[in-house]
Design a protein around this motif. Sequence first.
Motif, mmCIF file in Angstrom:
data_model
loop_
_atom_site.group_PDB
_atom_site.id
_atom_site.type_symbol
_atom_site.label_atom_id
_atom_site.label_comp_id
_atom_site.label_asym_id
_atom_site.label_seq_id
_atom_site.Cartn_x
_atom_site.Cartn_y
_atom_site.Cartn_z
ATOM 1 N N ASP A 121 7.665 -1.119 -9.372
ATOM 2 C CA ASP A 121 8.034 -2.494 -9.033
ATOM 3 C C ASP A 121 8.057 -2.727 -7.529
ATOM 4 O OD1 ASP A 121 10.289 -1.037 -8.432
ATOM 5 O OD2 ASP A 121 11.492 -1.856 -10.071
ATOM 6 N N LYS A 122 7.505 -1.781 -6.784
ATOM 7 C CA LYS A 122 7.297 -1.931 -5.347
ATOM 8 C C LYS A 122 6.110 -1.054 -4.962
ATOM 9 C CE LYS A 122 10.533 1.779 -4.141
ATOM 10 N NZ LYS A 122 11.752 2.147 -3.384
ATOM 11 N N PRO A 123 5.416 -1.366 -3.872
ATOM 12 C CA PRO A 123 4.290 -0.508 -3.482
ATOM 13 C C PRO A 123 4.777 0.854 -3.010
ATOM 14 C CG PRO A 123 4.643 -2.251 -1.856
ATOM 15 C CD PRO A 123 5.555 -2.546 -3.002
ATOM 16 N N ILE A 124 4.300 1.913 -3.644
ATOM 17 C CA ILE A 124 4.630 3.284 -3.246
ATOM 18 C C ILE A 124 3.375 3.868 -2.603
ATOM 19 C CG2 ILE A 124 5.353 5.566 -4.024
ATOM 20 C CD1 ILE A 124 6.844 4.247 -6.309
ATOM 21 N N ILE A 125 3.376 3.908 -1.291
ATOM 22 C CA ILE A 125 2.187 4.293 -0.533
ATOM 23 C C ILE A 125 2.309 5.748 -0.084
ATOM 24 C CG2 ILE A 125 0.832 3.830 1.547
ATOM 25 C CD1 ILE A 125 1.738 0.904 1.333
ATOM 26 N N ASP A 126 1.305 6.537 -0.405
ATOM 27 C CA ASP A 126 1.272 7.945 -0.004
ATOM 28 C C ASP A 126 0.801 8.035 1.442
ATOM 29 O OD1 ASP A 126 1.170 10.709 0.068
ATOM 30 O OD2 ASP A 126 -0.817 10.805 -0.856
ATOM 31 N N SER A 127 1.703 8.392 2.335
ATOM 32 C CA SER A 127 1.362 8.438 3.764
ATOM 33 C C SER A 127 0.295 9.483 4.064
ATOM 34 C CB SER A 127 2.620 8.730 4.594
ATOM 35 O OG SER A 127 3.185 9.984 4.232
ATOM 36 N N LYS A 128 0.113 10.452 3.148
ATOM 37 C CA LYS A 128 -0.901 11.487 3.352
ATOM 38 C C LYS A 128 -2.288 11.040 2.885
ATOM 39 C CE LYS A 128 2.514 15.190 2.792
ATOM 40 N NZ LYS A 128 2.914 16.383 1.992
ATOM 41 N N GLY A 129 -2.355 9.864 2.257
ATOM 42 C CA GLY A 129 -3.649 9.326 1.858
ATOM 43 C C GLY A 129 -4.335 10.083 0.746
ATOM 44 N N ARG A 130 -3.564 10.694 -0.151
ATOM 45 C CA ARG A 130 -4.164 11.473 -1.236
ATOM 46 C C ARG A 130 -4.453 10.631 -2.473
ATOM 47 N NH1 ARG A 130 0.680 15.580 -1.684
ATOM 48 N NH2 ARG A 130 1.705 13.538 -1.434
ATOM 49 N N VAL A 131 -3.645 9.590 -2.685
ATOM 50 C CA VAL A 131 -3.801 8.725 -3.854
ATOM 51 C C VAL A 131 -3.802 7.270 -3.401
ATOM 52 C CG1 VAL A 131 -2.770 10.355 -5.486
ATOM 53 C CG2 VAL A 131 -1.305 8.720 -4.283
ATOM 54 N N HIS A 132 -4.158 6.391 -4.321
ATOM 55 C CA HIS A 132 -4.276 4.966 -4.031
ATOM 56 C C HIS A 132 -3.040 4.214 -4.519
ATOM 57 C CE1 HIS A 132 -8.580 5.641 -3.253
ATOM 58 N NE2 HIS A 132 -8.550 6.405 -4.323
ATOM 59 N N GLY B 77 -7.644 3.093 13.031
ATOM 60 C CA GLY B 77 -6.535 4.021 12.815
ATOM 61 C C GLY B 77 -6.265 4.220 11.338
ATOM 62 N N ALA B 78 -6.339 5.468 10.889
ATOM 63 C CA ALA B 78 -6.164 5.764 9.468
ATOM 64 C C ALA B 78 -4.765 5.403 8.984
ATOM 65 C CB ALA B 78 -6.457 7.240 9.198
ATOM 66 N N ASN B 79 -3.740 5.781 9.740
ATOM 67 C CA ASN B 79 -2.365 5.512 9.309
ATOM 68 C C ASN B 79 -2.093 4.014 9.230
ATOM 69 O OD1 ASN B 79 -1.796 8.248 9.141
ATOM 70 N ND2 ASN B 79 -0.983 8.368 11.224
ATOM 71 N N ASN B 80 -2.575 3.277 10.217
ATOM 72 C CA ASN B 80 -2.407 1.829 10.225
ATOM 73 C C ASN B 80 -3.088 1.204 9.015
ATOM 74 O OD1 ASN B 80 -1.712 -0.750 11.259
ATOM 75 N ND2 ASN B 80 -3.702 -0.926 12.267
ATOM 76 N N TYR B 81 -4.282 1.706 8.717
ATOM 77 C CA TYR B 81 -5.046 1.174 7.586
ATOM 78 C C TYR B 81 -4.326 1.424 6.260
ATOM 79 C CZ TYR B 81 -8.775 0.466 4.222
ATOM 80 O OH TYR B 81 -9.505 0.027 3.150
ATOM 81 N N ILE B 82 -3.846 2.648 6.067
ATOM 82 C CA ILE B 82 -3.181 2.993 4.808
ATOM 83 C C ILE B 82 -1.900 2.182 4.626
ATOM 84 C CG2 ILE B 82 -1.982 4.859 3.586
ATOM 85 C CD1 ILE B 82 -4.085 6.787 4.745
ATOM 86 N N LYS B 83 -1.179 1.912 5.710
ATOM 87 C CA LYS B 83 0.038 1.100 5.615
ATOM 88 C C LYS B 83 -0.274 -0.311 5.120
ATOM 89 C CE LYS B 83 2.742 3.425 9.224
ATOM 90 N NZ LYS B 83 3.318 3.284 10.590
ATOM 91 N N ILE B 84 -1.408 -0.854 5.542
ATOM 92 C CA ILE B 84 -1.774 -2.223 5.157
ATOM 93 C C ILE B 84 -2.321 -2.273 3.735
ATOM 94 C CG2 ILE B 84 -3.370 -4.136 5.620
ATOM 95 C CD1 ILE B 84 -3.214 -3.374 8.586
ATOM 96 N N THR B 85 -3.262 -1.399 3.436
ATOM 97 C CA THR B 85 -3.992 -1.493 2.165
ATOM 98 C C THR B 85 -3.400 -0.645 1.050
ATOM 99 O OG1 THR B 85 -5.486 0.341 2.690
ATOM 100 C CG2 THR B 85 -6.129 -1.869 3.457
ATOM 101 N N GLY B 86 -2.582 0.358 1.415
ATOM 102 C CA GLY B 86 -2.054 1.273 0.412
ATOM 103 C C GLY B 86 -3.054 2.314 -0.031
ATOM 104 N N ASN B 87 -4.226 2.329 0.599
ATOM 105 C CA ASN B 87 -5.315 3.180 0.133
ATOM 106 C C ASN B 87 -5.966 3.960 1.261
ATOM 107 O OD1 ASN B 87 -6.020 2.466 -2.844
ATOM 108 N ND2 ASN B 87 -5.598 0.502 -1.869
ATOM 109 N N ILE C 286 3.901 12.690 -9.065
ATOM 110 C CA ILE C 286 5.288 13.160 -9.140
ATOM 111 C C ILE C 286 5.863 13.320 -7.739
ATOM 112 C CG2 ILE C 286 6.753 15.111 -9.807
ATOM 113 C CD1 ILE C 286 4.864 15.561 -12.186
ATOM 114 N N ASP C 287 5.068 13.869 -6.838
ATOM 115 C CA ASP C 287 5.508 14.133 -5.468
ATOM 116 C C ASP C 287 5.903 12.856 -4.728
ATOM 117 O OD1 ASP C 287 5.850 15.818 -3.088
ATOM 118 O OD2 ASP C 287 4.038 14.835 -2.348
ATOM 119 N N ILE C 288 5.190 11.748 -4.963
ATOM 120 C CA ILE C 288 5.498 10.511 -4.232
ATOM 121 C C ILE C 288 6.562 9.664 -4.931
ATOM 122 C CG2 ILE C 288 3.210 10.440 -3.180
ATOM 123 C CD1 ILE C 288 2.464 8.201 -5.123
ATOM 124 N N GLY C 289 7.023 10.117 -6.101
ATOM 125 C CA GLY C 289 8.160 9.451 -6.721
ATOM 126 C C GLY C 289 7.840 8.471 -7.832
#
Length: 495
Positions: A272-283, A118-128, A389-392
């Motif tokens: 100072d916290k993991p900012i994960i792009d849910s769309k998977g565009r950046v790492h 699962g792509a979404n599950n993977y990105i939530k864990i690894t951030g990538n 910029i979009d992800i904050g």
Amino acid sequence: MDKLFLGIDLGTSCVKTVLWNPESNIIQVASCNYPSILPSSLKVEQNPDDWYRALKTSIKLLLNKSDINIQRLEGISITGQMHGLVLVDEEGNFIRNAIIWSDQRSKCQVTDFYNGFGANNYIKITGNPLSSGFTLPSWLWIMENEKDISKNTFKILLPKDYLRFKLTRTYYSDPSDAVSTGLFDVNECVWSQAILDFINLKNELLPEVKGSFFNAGKLKEDVAKDLGLSPAINVYIGGGDTPVQAFGQGIDSKGTLSIGISSGGNIIGLSDKPIIDSKGRVHCMNYLFPNSWYSMGAIMSAGDSMEWFRQNFFPHLQTKDLIKIASKAGLSPKLFFLPHINGERTPYMDPEATGMFLGLSMDNHLGDIVRSIMEGVCFSLRICFDILIDIGIEFNTMIASGGGTKSDFWMQLLTDTLNFPITKSDMENSSAFGAAMIAAIGSGSITKEDIKNSMRNHSKKTFFPNKEMAKYYQKKYERFIEIYPLWNQTSNESH
């Protein structure tokens, strides 16, 4: 007696070494090239023996240039190309060539993994988002296509961790590089058990993860003798080249974006916290310090686009000659270059993306074409910039480094394209310098605050946007971002 620290940068095309004296801030630099091996289309490998031979040559050049007393050398640290795959047996010998970050063979493995995990599950864990060239899909490719190699593997290492193993005979990695494997939990800062279980990978095949400033051991006596160094020297773990490059620019907290233009290109911003792009565009990756992360947009072919063009069409010219010609060219609003000559990451994550020139006419000359290549790289970095910029990601300054930034003309193009002031770091070898700083901090000789004070003494040049050119590039950028989706659709329909 002034202490000295050696920083080693295992790059895509060469090893760079930096010898640094924190008290006098004197820096000596040397390097030695090595080739990549291209077995077939999409495959990019390197021989790890070439890395060590290049390191030995580079250190010899450095010591001859510096004419120093090696007893003053207090510590060593290593940074290097991320994502790669080095497989060793129980004796620590590599059992095949390394698969490096730019390799694109494992698209099917990425797709199959996503379909199961699962792509979404993977990105939530690894951030990538998972990409070809990451350690995980490269290992899956080995398991499917080179079963004997996978059975004989004792450790799976990243490139810089293999080189450090050669020096100390100890197996370690650090969070900033381990996260680039695709096997690491970016939130918990450990190998992801869920991912390891899913691909049936035993924990003992992976190195222990320690902090970047951890002492991995002393140089082995035979290695020290071979390199012309003392066996009493401590070797500190180090980190991946992207975060260490940022650290070498003096970036250790949020507020400053780091831009790199080397073989590839990237823009990173700390948090100072993991900012994960849910769309998977950046790492999203771990930084060098505890409780510190960075988000990164990455493009595959920045300097490589210029080098590809030079080697294939004008090998008798140097890159600086082509840039000089481009700087005298006028504007070509209809001429575009898509720099996807080796696939692309941000934002498409497409290993099969292809490059192209669009809008060529009889009126265009060499300068126009070279300028369009430089603009294409800038536009691709602008995509990374906009997504951060979009992800904050918070920032108020930008620092650039890497080979591409040696050109003031290219720096001004980038500044106008992003429409934001950019300061060019005077630290041309910031990755190797960052590694030397890690060794100095790891040894306890200096602190982060000492380094901040030292960095203030470095002269830097800031580029400011030209209002009219910024307007011009905004309009051209809006057309540029329409090209890939249309070309990708056309390309897919033709198959």
